[in-house]
Each structure stands twice: as C-alpha cells, then as structure tokens.
Design an enzyme around this catalytic site. Structure first.
Site, PDB file in Angstrom:
ATOM      1  N   LYS A  40       0.814  -1.213   0.000  1.00  0.00           N
ATOM      2  CA  LYS A  40       0.000   0.000   0.000  1.00  0.00           C
ATOM      3  C   LYS A  40       0.846   1.260   0.000  1.00  0.00           C
ATOM      4  O   LYS A  40       0.341   2.329  -0.292  1.00  0.00           O
ATOM      5  CB  LYS A  40      -0.983  -0.002   1.158  1.00  0.00           C
ATOM      6  CG  LYS A  40      -0.399  -0.005   2.542  1.00  0.00           C
ATOM      7  CD  LYS A  40      -1.558   0.063   3.536  1.00  0.00           C
ATOM      8  CE  LYS A  40      -1.157  -0.344   4.927  1.00  0.00           C
ATOM      9  NZ  LYS A  40      -2.226  -0.265   5.893  1.00  0.00           N
ATOM     10  N   GLU A 118      20.798 -10.640  23.549  1.00  0.00           N
ATOM     11  CA  GLU A 118      19.636  -9.804  23.877  1.00  0.00           C
ATOM     12  C   GLU A 118      18.914 -10.431  25.056  1.00  0.00           C
ATOM     13  O   GLU A 118      19.079 -11.627  25.331  1.00  0.00           O
ATOM     14  CB  GLU A 118      18.702  -9.681  22.666  1.00  0.00           C
ATOM     15  CG  GLU A 118      19.199  -8.648  21.667  1.00  0.00           C
ATOM     16  CD  GLU A 118      18.189  -8.325  20.584  1.00  0.00           C
ATOM     17  OE1 GLU A 118      17.172  -9.043  20.462  1.00  0.00           O
ATOM     18  OE2 GLU A 118      18.429  -7.359  19.848  1.00  0.00           O
ATOM     19  N   HIS A 234       6.802  -2.377  24.030  1.00  0.00           N
ATOM     20  CA  HIS A 234       8.244  -2.168  24.191  1.00  0.00           C
ATOM     21  C   HIS A 234       8.451  -1.081  25.244  1.00  0.00           C
ATOM     22  O   HIS A 234       7.785  -0.050  25.198  1.00  0.00           O
ATOM     23  CB  HIS A 234       8.867  -1.747  22.860  1.00  0.00           C
ATOM     24  CG  HIS A 234      10.346  -1.942  22.838  1.00  0.00           C
ATOM     25  ND1 HIS A 234      11.201  -1.136  23.544  1.00  0.00           N
ATOM     26  CD2 HIS A 234      11.120  -2.870  22.218  1.00  0.00           C
ATOM     27  CE1 HIS A 234      12.438  -1.550  23.344  1.00  0.00           C
ATOM     28  NE2 HIS A 234      12.421  -2.603  22.550  1.00  0.00           N
ATOM     29  N   ARG A 280      10.523  -7.756  28.598  1.00  0.00           N
ATOM     30  CA  ARG A 280       9.927  -6.497  28.131  1.00  0.00           C
ATOM     31  C   ARG A 280       8.638  -6.127  28.845  1.00  0.00           C
ATOM     32  O   ARG A 280       8.429  -4.970  29.213  1.00  0.00           O
ATOM     33  CB  ARG A 280       9.582  -6.619  26.642  1.00  0.00           C
ATOM     34  CG  ARG A 280      10.752  -6.377  25.782  1.00  0.00           C
ATOM     35  CD  ARG A 280      10.396  -6.442  24.335  1.00  0.00           C
ATOM     36  NE  ARG A 280      11.674  -6.396  23.633  1.00  0.00           N
ATOM     37  CZ  ARG A 280      11.815  -6.552  22.338  1.00  0.00           C
ATOM     38  NH1 ARG A 280      10.779  -6.755  21.571  1.00  0.00           N
ATOM     39  NH2 ARG A 280      13.004  -6.476  21.787  1.00  0.00           N
ATOM     40  N   HIS A 345       4.260  -2.576  20.364  1.00  0.00           N
ATOM     41  CA  HIS A 345       5.395  -2.903  19.498  1.00  0.00           C
ATOM     42  C   HIS A 345       5.146  -4.110  18.601  1.00  0.00           C
ATOM     43  O   HIS A 345       5.400  -4.061  17.406  1.00  0.00           O
ATOM     44  CB  HIS A 345       6.605  -3.159  20.398  1.00  0.00           C
ATOM     45  CG  HIS A 345       7.868  -3.421  19.649  1.00  0.00           C
ATOM     46  ND1 HIS A 345       8.359  -2.555  18.702  1.00  0.00           N
ATOM     47  CD2 HIS A 345       8.765  -4.451  19.718  1.00  0.00           C
ATOM     48  CE1 HIS A 345       9.493  -3.031  18.207  1.00  0.00           C
ATOM     49  NE2 HIS A 345       9.748  -4.183  18.799  1.00  0.00           N
ATOM     50  N   ARG A 380       6.700 -12.651  22.622  1.00  0.00           N
ATOM     51  CA  ARG A 380       7.742 -12.938  21.633  1.00  0.00           C
ATOM     52  C   ARG A 380       9.143 -12.757  22.222  1.00  0.00           C
ATOM     53  O   ARG A 380       9.410 -11.792  22.927  1.00  0.00           O
ATOM     54  CB  ARG A 380       7.569 -11.972  20.456  1.00  0.00           C
ATOM     55  CG  ARG A 380       8.647 -12.052  19.425  1.00  0.00           C
ATOM     56  CD  ARG A 380       8.513 -10.897  18.452  1.00  0.00           C
ATOM     57  NE  ARG A 380       8.858  -9.643  19.080  1.00  0.00           N
ATOM     58  CZ  ARG A 380       9.739  -8.760  18.598  1.00  0.00           C
ATOM     59  NH1 ARG A 380      10.351  -9.017  17.455  1.00  0.00           N
ATOM     60  NH2 ARG A 380       9.993  -7.629  19.215  1.00  0.00           N
TER      61      ARG A 380
HETATM   62  C1  LIG Z   1      10.808  -0.215  15.179  1.00  0.00           C
HETATM   63  C2  LIG Z   1      10.785  -1.710  15.114  1.00  0.00           C
HETATM   64  C3  LIG Z   1      11.925  -2.441  15.390  1.00  0.00           C
HETATM   65  C4  LIG Z   1      11.906  -3.828  15.318  1.00  0.00           C
HETATM   66  N1  LIG Z   1      13.063  -4.523  15.532  1.00  0.00           N
HETATM   67  C5  LIG Z   1      13.064  -5.861  15.351  1.00  0.00           C
HETATM   68  C6  LIG Z   1      14.280  -6.608  15.418  1.00  0.00           C
HETATM   69  O1  LIG Z   1      15.350  -6.060  15.647  1.00  0.00           O
HETATM   70  N2  LIG Z   1      14.212  -7.951  15.209  1.00  0.00           N
HETATM   71  C7  LIG Z   1      13.054  -8.607  14.935  1.00  0.00           C
HETATM   72  O2  LIG Z   1      13.057  -9.825  14.748  1.00  0.00           O
HETATM   73  N3  LIG Z   1      11.903  -7.918  14.856  1.00  0.00           N
HETATM   74  C8  LIG Z   1      11.880  -6.572  15.032  1.00  0.00           C
HETATM   75  N4  LIG Z   1      10.710  -5.893  14.936  1.00  0.00           N
HETATM   76  C9  LIG Z   1       9.509  -6.621  14.545  1.00  0.00           C
HETATM   77  C10 LIG Z   1       9.613  -6.975  13.077  1.00  0.00           C
HETATM   78  O3  LIG Z   1      10.200  -5.906  12.389  1.00  0.00           O
HETATM   79  C11 LIG Z   1       8.272  -7.272  12.468  1.00  0.00           C
HETATM   80  O4  LIG Z   1       7.552  -8.166  13.245  1.00  0.00           O
HETATM   81  C12 LIG Z   1       8.425  -7.889  11.094  1.00  0.00           C
HETATM   82  O5  LIG Z   1       9.311  -7.104  10.341  1.00  0.00           O
HETATM   83  C13 LIG Z   1       7.098  -7.993  10.399  1.00  0.00           C
HETATM   84  O6  LIG Z   1       7.324  -8.257   9.059  1.00  0.00           O
HETATM   85  P1  LIG Z   1       6.102  -8.442   8.083  1.00  0.00           P
HETATM   86  O7  LIG Z   1       6.676  -8.666   6.730  1.00  0.00           O
HETATM   87  O8  LIG Z   1       5.171  -9.424   8.647  1.00  0.00           O
HETATM   88  O9  LIG Z   1       5.365  -7.016   8.128  1.00  0.00           O
HETATM   89  P2  LIG Z   1       5.894  -5.581   7.703  1.00  0.00           P
HETATM   90  O10 LIG Z   1       7.350  -5.542   7.615  1.00  0.00           O
HETATM   91  O11 LIG Z   1       5.229  -4.582   8.559  1.00  0.00           O
HETATM   92  O12 LIG Z   1       5.327  -5.422   6.235  1.00  0.00           O
HETATM   93  C14 LIG Z   1       3.947  -5.291   6.001  1.00  0.00           C
HETATM   94  C15 LIG Z   1       3.752  -4.924   4.543  1.00  0.00           C
HETATM   95  O13 LIG Z   1       2.382  -5.057   4.215  1.00  0.00           O
HETATM   96  C16 LIG Z   1       1.939  -3.906   3.517  1.00  0.00           C
HETATM   97  N5  LIG Z   1       0.499  -3.802   3.740  1.00  0.00           N
HETATM   98  C17 LIG Z   1      -0.165  -3.806   4.929  1.00  0.00           C
HETATM   99  N6  LIG Z   1      -1.492  -3.749   4.706  1.00  0.00           N
HETATM  100  C18 LIG Z   1      -1.674  -3.709   3.357  1.00  0.00           C
HETATM  101  C19 LIG Z   1      -2.813  -3.627   2.514  1.00  0.00           C
HETATM  102  N7  LIG Z   1      -4.054  -3.580   2.998  1.00  0.00           N
HETATM  103  N8  LIG Z   1      -2.617  -3.581   1.179  1.00  0.00           N
HETATM  104  C20 LIG Z   1      -1.369  -3.609   0.660  1.00  0.00           C
HETATM  105  N9  LIG Z   1      -0.251  -3.686   1.414  1.00  0.00           N
HETATM  106  C21 LIG Z   1      -0.412  -3.741   2.736  1.00  0.00           C
HETATM  107  C22 LIG Z   1       2.766  -2.781   4.115  1.00  0.00           C
HETATM  108  O14 LIG Z   1       2.773  -1.672   3.269  1.00  0.00           O
HETATM  109  C23 LIG Z   1       4.117  -3.484   4.204  1.00  0.00           C
HETATM  110  O15 LIG Z   1       4.737  -3.496   2.944  1.00  0.00           O
HETATM  111  C24 LIG Z   1      10.706  -4.500  15.002  1.00  0.00           C
HETATM  112  C25 LIG Z   1       9.565  -3.773  14.744  1.00  0.00           C
HETATM  113  C26 LIG Z   1       9.592  -2.391  14.787  1.00  0.00           C
HETATM  114  C27 LIG Z   1       8.341  -1.619  14.496  1.00  0.00           C
END
Ligand SMILES: Cc1cc2nc3c(=O)[nH]c(=O)nc-3n(C[C@H](O)[C@H](O)[C@H](O)COP(=O)(O)OP(=O)(O)OC[C@H]3O[C@@H](n4cnc5c(N)ncnc54)[C@H](O)[C@@H]3O)c2cc1C
Length: 558
Positions: A40, A118, A234, A280, A345, A380
């Site tokens: 999106k 960690e 967090h 956490r 978080h 987690r």
């Molecule tokens: C600040 C931060 C730091 C973190 N640090 C760590 C870390 O060090 N190690 C670790 O293991 N985890 C970490 N996490 C958690 C981890 O980053 C996430 O759990 C993980 O990256 C999720 O990946 P994902 O691909 O499931 O979702 P995301 O990476 O959030 O990707 C979701 C995707 O879906 C798309 N999307 C959503 N809804 C729609 C829709 N309706 N239509 C089209 N596209 C859509 C978004 O645009 C995005 O591209 C962190 C999280 C945050 C916020």
C-alpha cells in the site's frame, strides 16, 4: 514496477505486503508462477525496514537450536506451539545462510558473523547490521525481487477485501484500491504478509502502514484468528511531543544503559531483580506503575534512558541510527539521558496458520506478523520475528497450487460514487475524527494494564464509532459494492482519503477484536496483563480463538 491495465488481469499468486514476509515469500514461490506483490505504500516502508536489533539463529558452537527453542518457549509463557518453535529454531541457521548468500551484509567479527546477546536469550545469537538490520535485509530482498521476471510489484495499492468464491468458499482474489478505483484481481491463492497492527494504539513503534489489515480482512471473511489479546509493549520508545514513538532498541539496555526517573533514581530494580534487563512486559509495567505512582499526569509523563554508562566508542559503533535520530530532536545521547516511555510494538496474535502457512480458508495463506504460527506464544522472544518471516516465507517454495478455475468476471460494469452530491467533506471530517479518537481509546482501555470495566467501556465506545463509520456515505457506497464490480468516483479523489477509509475500517475491526479477546481472558500472561486478574492461571493455558462473532478457548496447550 507495474501498471495494472485491466481487470481481467489475474496472477497465480497474490502476495499482499512487501515487508520481510511478503518479499521473502515472493522470492521462494516457484519461479514458474506469476506473482503479484502488492504494497500500500512503497516497498521501502514496513516494520521490517525499521527493525533495529537483529535476527536470531543458533550459529555459534556454544549454541544450538534446542537452546534457542528453550528460550523461545520460556518467553512464550506456556502458549508456544512446540512443533512451530522446533521448526523455527531448526531452520534458522540455514535461512540465515540463505540471506547471506543473497547478499545481506551482517556485521562480522573477523571472518565470523558477529553475534550479540539480547534479553532472555541464553546465548549470543542475534545477527545484526549495526542498528539498521531490517533495512539491510529489506534492501537486499527488494533488489532480488526486482530481478525476478515472474514477480510484478504493485506499489501504492491497498488490498481492501478478500474475494471468496461463493460456491466453494475458496479465496480466489482480492479487491484493491488502485489508481483511485476499486478493482478486483483474481488469483489461485492469496498470501497475506500485511504485518502488525500497532497503529490501533496511541503510542506505537510501528510505521503508519501497520493497521492490522490482513487480520481484519481475514476476520471479515470468516478465517479463524488466535490470541489477539497478546500485544508486546516495548518499554523504551523515544517520547518527544509531536514525534512518532521511535524505538530505542533493547540492545541499548543490553549494553548497559540505565533507566532513571525524574529525580535521577534507577528504579527498575524496585520491580524485578534483573532491573532494566527483565522481560519487556515486566519493564513496561514497571515504567507504567512508576509513572502512575509518581507523575502528576502519568498519561503524558516519561522516564529517562541514560546511555552514559556505555563507553562512547561502543555507542558510536553500535547505535549510529539512534544517535542520528536523537540528534534530529536536539538530544545528545553522549551527554544527557533521553526521554522514553512504553509503546505498542509487536502483535503476537493473528490469523491462525499451520506449518505450511495455510489458514482456515482454502487458498488463503498468511506469513509474518499477521499470522499466528504459534512460535511466539503469549510473548515474543526478541529478534524471533524477522526470523519467523524468513523461515515461514521459505515454506512457500513447497506450495502445491491446486488447479482451480478462477471466478468468472460476473460484470464489468462500474458503480460511480457522486462525490459532488454526497456530503463528502463532512464525511471526511467524521472519518478523520474516528481515526484520531480510536487509538487513544484503545490505549486507555487495552493498553499495558487492563481490567474488566475499562475493557467493557472501550468495547461500547468502539461500537459507537463503528456505527458512525457505517453511516458515512462513502461506507454505504463501498460496503454495498457487489463482488467483481468496479467502483469509481465522479471526480478526482485523493487516494489518501480512500486509504483513510480502508485503514479506519480495519482499525475499528481489530480494536474490537483485541478488546473482546482481552476481556475474554480472565488471567495475566505474557503480553496480556489484567489488573483484576494479576495471576497466571493454569486453566487458561489455552489459546483464544475467534471466528466472526464467536470467541472460544482451545484445548489446554501442553
Ligand atoms: C521499530 C521496530 C523495530 C523492530 N526490531 C526488530 C528486530 O530487531 N528484530 C526482529 O526480529 N523484529 C523486530 N521488529 C519486529 C519486526 O520488524 C516485524 O515483526 C516484522 O518485520 C514484520 O514483518 P512483516 O513482513 O510481517 O510485516 P511488515 O514488515 O510490517 O510489512 C507489512 C507490509 O504489508 C503492507 N500492507 C499492509 N497492509 C496492506 C494492505 N491492505 N494492502 C497492501 N499492502 C499492505 C505494508 O505496506 C508493508 O509493505 C521491530 C519492529 C519495529 C516496528
């Protein structure tokens, strides 16, 4: 990147989301399949891209998948699925190797991959690339995806709803907001990799795209969801008025930073013998309670994270991004403590999936934070979530696509929404107000500490907002749009307004589901803390399952 020209376009597979889960899934799907990868926003905006600390895997000779498994199970507070955790821990080293082979440049110590410790990990097992590990992973995966002929990326395209075959109940496509129109795209299977839902809370480390879309879409279509009450807060997000809650990684406390209150007192040891390095949820509750007891206005107060006990060279080497962000807000981490407070978080709950990422709806798969694979249980373990995206994304290589005939396009007619005569402006003001109110009410009623009264009042308020939302002229148009019918507008609509509608609808749904699940579970465990039921109860060592309006308990988790 592709322009979608016409409605008859169909893919073998639609992958929704371009975070670690979506990108890795798209890369692992057999290259003989045509894949539509939808996001999106742009490919560079996701929680994955923002991940700082790293990704866990038992890589060192002192470590083993069984130790990784033990730590994960301990963090999960009785609700991990043993088969899923075993699968995660055993496949972690080979998945890391595959990332390295693709070009992910993790930090090294000499020739070896550098591993850090960690909280709640019994060994050094967290791989990292300075404090921007997610960016390094996402940049590499995106470059790989762009080279693949069979993958078409559709950016700025919002998935609205799943499209189920009315005869078979199978998921055979989705509706999208694309170029200011509602269109329907067919596929033999759909994979949701839409990430988390932190935006439902007023304070969150998550990016703006984390609005729980996958969970909400799946719920509306009747998929089984699991453990939605478990949200990890967090303890240390930067709190500057007017700024987003930027995450100050756990690793900062791991390296020796102190948490202090307004008087400069290091208070975390009042609440747990491990002080700042307690789990956490414990540290978040310690800050919450400390502020409740000591601050004049706890909702707006903060505590401080003092990095000065860490040697300067180490801060510079390990946390360049944190230094830079703080500098942008006029904070010098070398000479002053920085203001922090807890923020939502990570969402442990999600769409129930098996080891092959199958949901309860045929043809629908879920990977990453939107899924509930069972690896995180009630809480987690840090750095296991990026890993989950990769390990479970890799499973899609084994996808055996059923030969299904795709839904026929029943109509190519278009319904046109008359912007000029529809009270658009007042509708937009109502929508913006719902979007603004909702996270504050969820934070107050289902935040770090919950209780029956505030949860019930939260549910009642969400129901009122839901009614307002349904009455909007835009809602009446979009909710009544029949499957396969294109929706368009009589004049140019800013796509942000359509997005606001789609995301607010999803946020209302997940707010309701989180509140209901949190009310249902009358105990405290992992990321769910009830002030009125502060103990963990053995009889509640069960999952909370949700399907449509039904909420029920699973069998005891052994
Ligand atoms: C600040 C931060 C730091 C973190 N640090 C760590 C870390 O060090 N190690 C670790 O293991 N985890 C970490 N996490 C958690 C981890 O980053 C996430 O759990 C993980 O990256 C999720 O990946 P994902 O691909 O499931 O979702 P995301 O990476 O959030 O990707 C979701 C995707 O879906 C798309 N999307 C959503 N809804 C729609 C829709 N309706 N239509 C089209 N596209 C859509 C978004 O645009 C995005 O591209 C962190 C999280 C945050 C916020």
């Amino acid at each position: 990147m592709t322009q979608l020209q016409n409605l008859s376009q169909a893919f073998d597979i639609l992958v929704v989301g371009a975070g670690a889960a979506g990108l890795y899934t798209a890369l692992c799907l057999p290259s003989t399949l045509s894949v539509g990868l939808i996001t999106k926003d742009t490919v560079s905006l996701s929680a994955s891209d923002w991940a700082q600390g790293g990704i866990a895997a038992a890589m060192s000779p002192e470590d083993s998948p069984s130790l990784h498994l033990e730590d994960t199970i301990a963090a999960g507070a009785g609700l991990c699925d043993l088969a899923a955790v075993t699968f995660l821990a055993q496949n972690a080293p080979s998945c890391i190797q595959s990332l390295v082979n693709m070009g992910v440049a993790f930090d090294r110590q000499g020739e070896q991959l550098a591993l850090t410790l960690e909280a709640a990990h019994s060994r050094r097992r967290v791989l990292h690339a300075a404090d921007t590990t997610g960016k390094e992973v996402i940049t590499t995966l995106t470059a790989q995806v762009l080279q693949r002929q069979n993958i078409q990326i559709l950016q700025q395209t919002l998935a609205l709803s799943l499209w189920l075959n009315p005869q078979t109940g199978r998921c055979q496509g989705i509706s999208l907001i694309y170029n200011n129109r509602i269109i329907w795209v067919r596929a033999k299977a759909v994979v949701l990799g839409t990430g988390g839902g932190g935006q439902v809370f007023a304070h969150t480390t998550n990016p703006a795209v984390s609005t729980g879309d996958g969970v909400a879409m799946a719920w509306r279509s009747g998929a089984t969801l699991r453990d939605l009450e478990f949200f990890q807060f967090h303890p240390t997000a930067l709190t500057i008025p007017g700024a987003n809650s930027f995450l100050i990684s756990e690793a900062v406390r791991g390296e020796g930073a102190h948490l202090v209150d307004d008087t400069g007192r290091r208070f975390a040891f009042d609440y747990h013998p491990k002080g700042e390095l307690a789990p956490r949820d414990v540290v978040s509750r310690a800050i919450f309670t400390h502020l409740q007891n000591n601050a004049t206005d706890p909702a707006k107060a903060n505590v401080w994270l003092d990095l000065r006990p860490i040697p300067k060279e180490k801060i510079s080497h390990r946390f360049p991004n944190i230094i830079q962000v703080c500098q942008r807000w006029g904070l010098d981490v070398f000479s002053q403590p920085i203001p922090v407070a807890p923020a939502a978080h990570y969402w442990m709950g999600g769409i129930e999936t098996d080891l092959s990422n199958r949901t309860s709806i045929p043809g629908l798969y879920a990977v990453g934070e939107t899924a509930s694979t069972g690896v995180h249980g009630a809480n987690r373990l840090a750095s296991n979530s990026l890993l989950e995206c990769i390990v479970f994304g890799a499973q899609m290589a084994n996808l055996e696509l059923e030969e299904v005939s795709l839904i026929e396009q029943s109509s190519s007619s278009e319904s046109v929404f008359q912007l000029s005569t529809s009270g658009w402006d007042s509708g937009q003001a109502t929508l913006a107000s719902i979007r603004e109110q909702l996270p504050r009410l969820v934070w107050q009623s289902a935040g770090i500490c919950r209780e029956q009264k505030s949860l019930e009042s939260g549910i009642a308020q969400v129901e009122i907002l839901q009614k307002e939302f349904t009455k909007l002229p835009l809602s009446q148009f979009l909710l009544d749009l029949p499957a396969a019918q294109i929706g368009s507008f009589d004049k140019e609509t800013p796509h942000q307004q359509l997005y606001l509608w789609g995301e607010t609808r999803n946020l209302l749904d997940i707010a309701y589901l989180i509140l209901q699940s949190a009310l249902f579970r009358t105990e405290s465990r992992g990321g769910h803390y009830r002030q009125d039921y502060p103990q963990t109860d053995r009889d509640w060592q069960v999952h909370t399952l949700v399907k449509k309006d039904r909420v029920w308990k699973s069998q005891l988790v052994e």
